[in-house]
Design a protein around this motif. Structure first.
Motif, PDB file in Angstrom:
ATOM      1  N   UNK A 464       0.651  -1.423   0.101  1.00  0.00           N
ATOM      2  CA  UNK A 464      -0.115  -0.084  -0.027  1.00  0.00           C
ATOM      3  C   UNK A 464       0.831   1.334   0.067  1.00  0.00           C
ATOM      4  N   UNK A 465       2.061   1.102   0.649  1.00  0.00           N
ATOM      5  CA  UNK A 465       2.727   2.435   0.684  1.00  0.00           C
ATOM      6  C   UNK A 465       3.356   2.657  -0.707  1.00  0.00           C
ATOM      7  N   UNK A 466       3.939   1.570  -1.083  1.00  0.00           N
ATOM      8  CA  UNK A 466       4.256   1.804  -2.690  1.00  0.00           C
ATOM      9  C   UNK A 466       3.346   2.192  -3.569  1.00  0.00           C
ATOM     10  N   UNK A 467       2.206   1.659  -3.568  1.00  0.00           N
ATOM     11  CA  UNK A 467       1.246   2.194  -4.310  1.00  0.00           C
ATOM     12  C   UNK A 467       0.988   3.616  -4.496  1.00  0.00           C
ATOM     13  N   UNK A 468       0.801   4.084  -2.834  1.00  0.00           N
ATOM     14  CA  UNK A 468       0.343   5.414  -2.478  1.00  0.00           C
ATOM     15  C   UNK A 468       1.741   6.371  -3.146  1.00  0.00           C
ATOM     16  N   UNK A 469       2.814   5.890  -2.854  1.00  0.00           N
ATOM     17  CA  UNK A 469       4.124   6.629  -3.350  1.00  0.00           C
ATOM     18  C   UNK A 469       3.854   6.729  -5.019  1.00  0.00           C
ATOM     19  N   UNK A 470       3.670   5.874  -5.675  1.00  0.00           N
ATOM     20  CA  UNK A 470       3.561   5.774  -7.119  1.00  0.00           C
ATOM     21  C   UNK A 470       2.358   6.791  -7.546  1.00  0.00           C
ATOM     22  N   UNK A 471       1.259   6.814  -6.934  1.00  0.00           N
ATOM     23  CA  UNK A 471       0.061   7.472  -7.313  1.00  0.00           C
ATOM     24  C   UNK A 471       0.002   8.995  -6.638  1.00  0.00           C
ATOM     25  N   UNK A 472       1.045   9.264  -5.805  1.00  0.00           N
ATOM     26  CA  UNK A 472       1.021  10.503  -5.043  1.00  0.00           C
ATOM     27  C   UNK A 472      -0.117  10.511  -4.216  1.00  0.00           C
ATOM     28  N   UNK A 473      -0.810  11.735  -3.922  1.00  0.00           N
ATOM     29  CA  UNK A 473      -1.936  11.876  -3.012  1.00  0.00           C
ATOM     30  C   UNK A 473      -3.209  11.732  -3.539  1.00  0.00           C
ATOM     31  N   UNK A 474      -3.428  11.553  -4.891  1.00  0.00           N
ATOM     32  CA  UNK A 474      -4.687  11.244  -5.502  1.00  0.00           C
ATOM     33  C   UNK A 474      -5.290   9.797  -5.191  1.00  0.00           C
ATOM     34  N   UNK A 475      -6.537  10.046  -4.816  1.00  0.00           N
ATOM     35  CA  UNK A 475      -7.346   8.672  -4.548  1.00  0.00           C
ATOM     36  C   UNK A 475      -7.107   7.670  -5.499  1.00  0.00           C
ATOM     37  N   UNK A 476      -7.080   6.234  -5.050  1.00  0.00           N
ATOM     38  CA  UNK A 476      -7.185   5.153  -6.205  1.00  0.00           C
ATOM     39  C   UNK A 476      -8.172   5.439  -6.727  1.00  0.00           C
ATOM     40  N   UNK A 480      -7.199   0.755  -9.841  1.00  0.00           N
ATOM     41  CA  UNK A 480      -5.907   0.697  -8.923  1.00  0.00           C
ATOM     42  C   UNK A 480      -5.885   0.192  -7.696  1.00  0.00           C
ATOM     43  N   UNK A 481      -7.273   0.100  -7.046  1.00  0.00           N
ATOM     44  CA  UNK A 481      -7.454  -0.513  -5.930  1.00  0.00           C
ATOM     45  C   UNK A 481      -7.604  -1.873  -5.834  1.00  0.00           C
ATOM     46  N   UNK A 482      -7.927  -2.345  -7.193  1.00  0.00           N
ATOM     47  CA  UNK A 482      -8.105  -3.930  -7.604  1.00  0.00           C
ATOM     48  C   UNK A 482      -6.634  -4.244  -7.244  1.00  0.00           C
ATOM     49  N   UNK A 483      -5.692  -3.527  -8.233  1.00  0.00           N
ATOM     50  CA  UNK A 483      -4.026  -3.984  -8.162  1.00  0.00           C
ATOM     51  C   UNK A 483      -3.555  -3.927  -6.882  1.00  0.00           C
ATOM     52  N   UNK A 484      -4.115  -3.024  -5.873  1.00  0.00           N
ATOM     53  CA  UNK A 484      -3.471  -3.094  -4.593  1.00  0.00           C
ATOM     54  C   UNK A 484      -4.075  -4.172  -3.680  1.00  0.00           C
ATOM     55  N   UNK A 485      -5.259  -4.497  -4.140  1.00  0.00           N
ATOM     56  CA  UNK A 485      -5.881  -5.651  -3.449  1.00  0.00           C
ATOM     57  C   UNK A 485      -5.162  -7.097  -3.782  1.00  0.00           C
ATOM     58  N   UNK A 486      -4.950  -7.267  -5.038  1.00  0.00           N
ATOM     59  CA  UNK A 486      -4.476  -8.411  -5.397  1.00  0.00           C
ATOM     60  C   UNK A 486      -3.037  -8.610  -5.169  1.00  0.00           C
ATOM     61  N   UNK A 487      -2.171  -7.499  -5.098  1.00  0.00           N
ATOM     62  CA  UNK A 487      -0.952  -7.575  -4.785  1.00  0.00           C
ATOM     63  C   UNK A 487      -0.660  -7.841  -3.319  1.00  0.00           C
ATOM     64  N   UNK A 488      -1.497  -6.898  -2.737  1.00  0.00           N
ATOM     65  CA  UNK A 488      -1.377  -6.882  -1.124  1.00  0.00           C
ATOM     66  C   UNK A 488      -1.721  -8.239  -0.544  1.00  0.00           C
ATOM     67  N   UNK A 489      -2.909  -8.738  -0.908  1.00  0.00           N
ATOM     68  CA  UNK A 489      -3.470 -10.138  -0.443  1.00  0.00           C
ATOM     69  C   UNK A 489      -2.634 -11.144  -0.846  1.00  0.00           C
TER      70      UNK A 489
END
Length: 526
Positions: A464-476, A480-489
């Motif tokens: 999640x930290x890496x994803x937020x860093x790559x996307x900046x402060x913009x909401x997923x 993008x949220x699906x990508x974080x879910x799949x990778x994180x879980x």
């Protein structure tokens, strides 16, 4: 019983268990696209009346059929089974007519008590399902009592597929035609009696000759005795099966007015209730594994205690506790950790994350209650569960409005958790001394599970930290949220698996005691 009969029984039980899981998954999953189509207020309308439907389904699908199957199995002859089932059908038919009439007449009052008088027509439509309960419950219970599981399994699947299809079609038409959410609610709730009718027709195609069979009026259990058992054993089984539905019913009657006392206007309260209701399908999905585990291990527990093999019963009960605790804890932790991304991906936004996170604790609490109920049920101690549930629901009923009025919608989640904690505590009193392991090995198990979950959480939050860093402060975005879910879980699960493998969270002997897992291990070793 011959080996061929035993094999047929096990096969039928496996089919029924698999079908039940499919039905539960469908029941949770369809509400996600449905909410996406009808929005938060539309979802609120559906969920307000859903607990009434849920009670009817519990009566027709689990509570009453289990009771009826026991009564049928007790009879010494086919004639006694038929005579008993006919009496039960008449009793249930009278009861269902009374419930139907009460809901039809009392719908305006119930809708007003829920804080929304426009729900009355939807309550009336839902009430028609209760007229089908005698037809569904008696036929399912009769066949289960005769160890024929396929009719129940087939009818469950047909009922759920028809209902889900009609709901999604109705939601699509309502959205495309710009119907009001209340007209939409009436149309989609019509799916319940129609699906029930489809299941009843499927069952009674074979069951009708049984009901036409001429039997002596004296054969079987007398009506008065059946009524007494129905009001004790039948109610107990129904309460157990309807636990979470009853908590949701309290929410339906208390939340809207309590949110208004908290300062929200009526329309805002409806929207907030609809967002809060997102948690329910998530809890259902989270409990699928716990339900599967209880279904798989309960027959072994019952068999061990009936055969007075107490050493085996103790071993299975300890294994059951360990697996239930580990599974429910891990699933709850994962779902809370990824809730913001899951909320955005499934429902397009991340509203009420804190409230829904607290509600997701229901996964752990309800799974622990389910495990304890299985232990009590195997020992034929249903009264403890009934008393515990009544006390827990009373706590919810007394405190819900006050908590929501003070804390807002978060209060409803907190009080649901409190009610379930009370149920869990009371159910545990009779089991602690017999089955709970406070030894050094039990403490080591908790330590290993804690380390495994921490490792998984670290991996999820790194993703999640890496994803937020790559996307900046913009909401997923949803993608993008699906990508974080799949990778994180995915990476979190791998980490969890490696830790429990290295730490030997479960011994080989314990793994070999788990149905299906033992077969997989044997194949791997060969």
């Amino acid at each position: 019983m011959s080996s061929k009969q035993v094999n047929g029984l096990m096969k039928g039980a496996a089919i029924l268990s698999a079908t039940t899981l499919i039905v539960k998954i469908l029941s949770a999953v369809y509400r996600i696209p449905f909410q996406n189509m009808v929005g938060d207020v539309g979802f609120y309308v559906f969920q307000q009346v859903y607990p009434i439907y849920g009670l009817a389904v519990t009566l027709a699908l689990s509570g009453l059929p289990i009771f009826i199957s026991r009564v049928v199995a007790e009879q010494s002859s086919s004639e006694a089974q038929i005579g008993t089932i006919k009496r039960l059908f008449r009793i249930l038919l009278m009861g269902s007519i009374i419930i139907f009439g009460t809901l039809e007449i009392g719908a305006p009052g119930m809708a007003n008590a829920m804080g929304d008088e426009r729900l009355a027509p939807i309550i009336r439509i839902t009430s028609w399902l209760f007229l089908l309960v005698p037809f569904l419950a008696t036929s399912r219970g009769y066949y289960q009592g005769r160890l024929e599981m396929r009719p129940t399994a087939n009818s469950q699947l047909v009922e759920q597929v028809v209902r889900v299809s009609l709901i999604l079609i109705g939601a699509y038409v309502a959205t495309s035609q710009n119907w009001s959410v209340y007209k939409m609610g009436s149309v989609v709730m019509l799916s319940a009696p129609l699906a029930g009718l489809a299941a009843a027709l499927l069952l009674w195609k074979k069951f009708w000759p049984v009901m036409l069979n001429r039997t002596s009026p004296e054969i079987g259990i007398p009506t008065r005795q059946l009524l007494k058992r129905l009001l004790t054993e039948g109610i107990v089984l129904t309460l157990i099966a309807a636990m979470l539905v009853l908590f949701q019913l309290v929410d339906s009657f208390t939340i809207i007015r309590a949110l208004q006392s908290h300062g929200l206007n009526k329309e805002a309260a409806k929207s907030v209730k609809g967002i809060y209701d997102r948690a329910q399908p998530l809890v259902q999905l989270g409990m699928v594994f716990s339900v599967a585990l209880s279904t798989a291990l309960l027959p072994g527990l019952v068999s061990a205690i009936k055969g007075k093999r107490m050493v085996e019963f103790q071993r299975l009960s300890h294994l059951f506790q360990k697996l239930s605790f580990a599974l429910s804890t891990t699933i709850t932790v994962v779902m809370i950790a990824v809730l913001p991304e899951m909320n955005r991906f499934l429902f397009s936004d991340s509203k009420l994350n804190v409230t829904i996170s607290f509600y997701l604790l229901n996964i752990w609490l309800a799974s622990m209650i389910l495990m304890r109920n299985s232990l009590l049920q195997s020992m034929n101690k249903n009264r403890i569960t009934t008393i515990s549930l009544i006390v827990g629901i009373t706590v919810k009923l007394l405190l819900n409005s006050v908590a929501v009025g003070y804390f807002g919608i978060l209060g409803a989640s907190l009080v649901t958790n409190l009610g379930l904690v009370v149920v869990l505590f009371l159910m545990s009193l009779d089991l602690v001394a017999k089955f709970f392991n406070f030894s050094a090995s039990g403490i080591r198990f908790l330590g290993k599970l804690l380390v495994s979950n921490l490792g998984m959480l670290v991996m999820i939050f790194l993703v999640k930290m890496v994803a937020h860093h790559l996307c900046g402060d913009v909401s997923f975005s949803r993608l993008q949220a699906l990508g974080v879910l799949v990778l994180g879980v995915g990476l979190g699960s791998v980490t969890f698996g490696l830790v429990i493998y290295k730490s030997r969270l479960l011994t080989l002997k314990e793994l070999m005691s788990i149905p299906y897992v033992s077969n997989w291990i044997k194949k791997r070793r060969n």
